[in-house]
Scaffold this motif. Structure first.
Motif, PDB file in Angstrom:
ATOM      1  N   TYR A   7      -1.299 -14.073  -3.821  1.00 11.76           N
ATOM      2  CA  TYR A   7      -2.367 -13.239  -3.259  1.00 11.76           C
ATOM      3  C   TYR A   7      -3.667 -13.497  -4.011  1.00 11.76           C
ATOM      4  CZ  TYR A   7      -5.149  -9.415  -1.647  1.00 11.76           C
ATOM      5  OH  TYR A   7      -6.173  -8.697  -1.118  1.00 11.76           O
ATOM      6  N   TYR A  62      -4.670  -3.741  -7.348  1.00 15.73           N
ATOM      7  CA  TYR A  62      -3.570  -4.709  -7.355  1.00 15.73           C
ATOM      8  C   TYR A  62      -2.897  -4.765  -8.728  1.00 15.73           C
ATOM      9  CZ  TYR A  62      -1.041  -8.525  -5.093  1.00 15.73           C
ATOM     10  OH  TYR A  62      -0.061  -9.299  -4.515  1.00 15.73           O
ATOM     11  N   SER A  94      -2.824 -13.076   3.411  1.00 20.33           N
ATOM     12  CA  SER A  94      -3.537 -11.796   3.672  1.00 20.33           C
ATOM     13  C   SER A  94      -2.646 -10.617   3.293  1.00 20.33           C
ATOM     14  CB  SER A  94      -3.794 -11.613   5.172  1.00 20.33           C
ATOM     15  OG  SER A  94      -4.678 -12.522   5.705  1.00 20.33           O
ATOM     16  N   PRO A  95      -3.242  -9.452   3.038  1.00 22.18           N
ATOM     17  CA  PRO A  95      -2.414  -8.247   2.898  1.00 22.18           C
ATOM     18  C   PRO A  95      -1.546  -8.070   4.149  1.00 22.18           C
ATOM     19  CG  PRO A  95      -4.748  -7.708   2.609  1.00 22.18           C
ATOM     20  CD  PRO A  95      -4.677  -9.161   2.948  1.00 22.18           C
ATOM     21  N   GLY A 145       3.991  -4.991  -0.082  1.00 18.65           N
ATOM     22  CA  GLY A 145       2.566  -4.783   0.231  1.00 18.65           C
ATOM     23  C   GLY A 145       2.200  -3.309   0.174  1.00 18.65           C
ATOM     24  N   PHE A 199      -3.194   0.923   0.224  1.00 20.06           N
ATOM     25  CA  PHE A 199      -2.930  -0.279   1.024  1.00 20.06           C
ATOM     26  C   PHE A 199      -3.587  -0.234   2.403  1.00 20.06           C
ATOM     27  CE2 PHE A 199      -0.416  -2.893   3.936  1.00 20.06           C
ATOM     28  CZ  PHE A 199      -0.501  -4.119   3.293  1.00 20.06           C
ATOM     29  N   ILE A 224      -5.982  -3.216   3.702  1.00 19.84           N
ATOM     30  CA  ILE A 224      -5.636  -4.128   4.800  1.00 19.84           C
ATOM     31  C   ILE A 224      -6.711  -4.056   5.894  1.00 19.84           C
ATOM     32  CG2 ILE A 224      -4.064  -2.536   6.048  1.00 19.84           C
ATOM     33  CD1 ILE A 224      -2.221  -4.905   6.564  1.00 19.84           C
ATOM     34  N   ASN A 259      -6.814 -10.600   9.692  1.00 15.79           N
ATOM     35  CA  ASN A 259      -5.708 -10.847   8.753  1.00 15.79           C
ATOM     36  C   ASN A 259      -4.643 -11.743   9.371  1.00 15.79           C
ATOM     37  OD1 ASN A 259      -6.738  -9.246   6.710  1.00 15.79           O
ATOM     38  ND2 ASN A 259      -5.679  -7.399   7.435  1.00 15.79           N
TER      39      ASN A 259
END
Ligand code: NAI
Length: 275
Positions: free
Chosen positions: A150, A160, A195-196, A202, A208, A212, A223
């Motif tokens: 990531y 993160y 991507s997320p 995730g 989150f 996203i 994404n």
């Protein structure tokens, strides 16, 4: 759509926990493209997840392995070669976990036992997997090894947490081991920076949903989904990418090269006006 890109190829897929997992989608796509594989996950994940369903669907066997344990990895590689009837052509490492994230520890308040456990699972396990494959000469020439990363490895995403450091470590291992695997066995090693994606791992990242949505608005193509990541991985396992190695490949709809997008700027300005 299927192109038989992996006909006759044999592999090991780590990390399918449930149907949202990137590894799950990859297993399904690899099967569609004619590849055969063994599925593996940590013993606890086998109990909690639904991997058996995937195994039945794809006609695969499941071999438990904690990817931090050398003896488990040795058993996995030996048994996989027996089951598949020969050496391995592709490996997907789709493993990540931070205990600090799970326990809600802030980046500046890490418990270093957790930090160590996190990097062992998320990064060193990739080295261990490759070292076992390398020592056993288990990979066929022109084989392909992929791990998932990531962009927090390069840029700051505060929530993160220590997974950012784990991903930087993972990407470095891909380059360093990739050199020896390339020189000695003509095997390529890459990471895909995805991507997320709404999976168990995730969704463990704080905030989150915002994360996203923001990435989606920033990316000119939006994404990348788990299924699209599976497609990209299939291309890296195929013979169409034989000279791609030591790379960290962004699969993120363009996010990694953006400064700001019109949509993000508009919602920022709107937020400012409402203040
Ligand atoms: P997931 O939660 O479905 O998969 C993570 C897997 O790691 C699980 O199957 C889990 O059982 C396995 N695992 C944990 N500890 C293990 C151990 N000791 N031994 C063997 N396996 C172990 O989530 P996802 O998102 O499919 O994760 C796959 C990879 O993709 C991870 O490396 C993750 O960091 C990466 N990634 C995920 C993104 C996301 O937003 N979901 C974005 C970019 C990369």
């Amino acid at each position: 759509m299927s192109y038989n890109l992996l006909k006759g190829k044999k592999g090991i897929i780590f990390g399918a926990l449930d149907e949202n997992s990137i590894a799950w989608k990859t297993a399904e796509r690899v099967k569609e493209e004619g590849g055969e594989f063994v599925l593996t996950n940590a013993p606890i994940a086998l109990r909690m997840g639904t991997i058996k369903e995937l195994a039945e669907k794809t006609g695969s066997e499941v071999i438990p392995a904690d990817a931090t344990k050398i003896e488990d990895l040795e058993n996995l590689v030996e048994k996989s070669m027996e089951i598949l009837g020969g050496k391995i052509d592709f490996v997907l490492h789709a493993i990540g976990m931070s205990v600090n994230v799970r326990k809600g520890n802030h980046y500046t308040e890490q418990n270093y036992d957790f930090t160590q456990k996190g990097w062992d699972i998320s990064a060193v396990s990739f080295h261990k997997t490759m070292q076992v494959l390398y020592k056993k000469e288990a990979m066929n020439e022109w084989g392909s090894i992929v791990a998932l990363s990531y962009m927090a490895a390069q840029r700051v995403f505060p929530d993160y947490n220590d997974m950012a450091d784990n991903k930087a470590f993972l990407e470095s291992i891909a380059r360093s081991f990739g050199y020896f695997f390339g020189k000695d066995h003509k095997v390529r090693v890459n990471t895909i920076s995805q991507s997320p994606t709404p999976t168990t791992a995730g969704q463990g990242v704080k905030g989150f949903d915002g994360f996203i949505a923001y990435a989606d608005k920033m990316s000119p193509l939006g994404n990348a989904t788990a299924l699209e990541c599976a497609d990209y991985t299939v291309s890296l396992f195929s013979d169409l990418t034989k000279k791609v190695t030591l790379q960290n490949l962004f699969h993120d709809g363009g996010f990694s090269n953006m400064g700001v997008s019109q949509e993000v700027m508009e919602s920022f300005v709107k937020g400012q006006e409402e203040k």
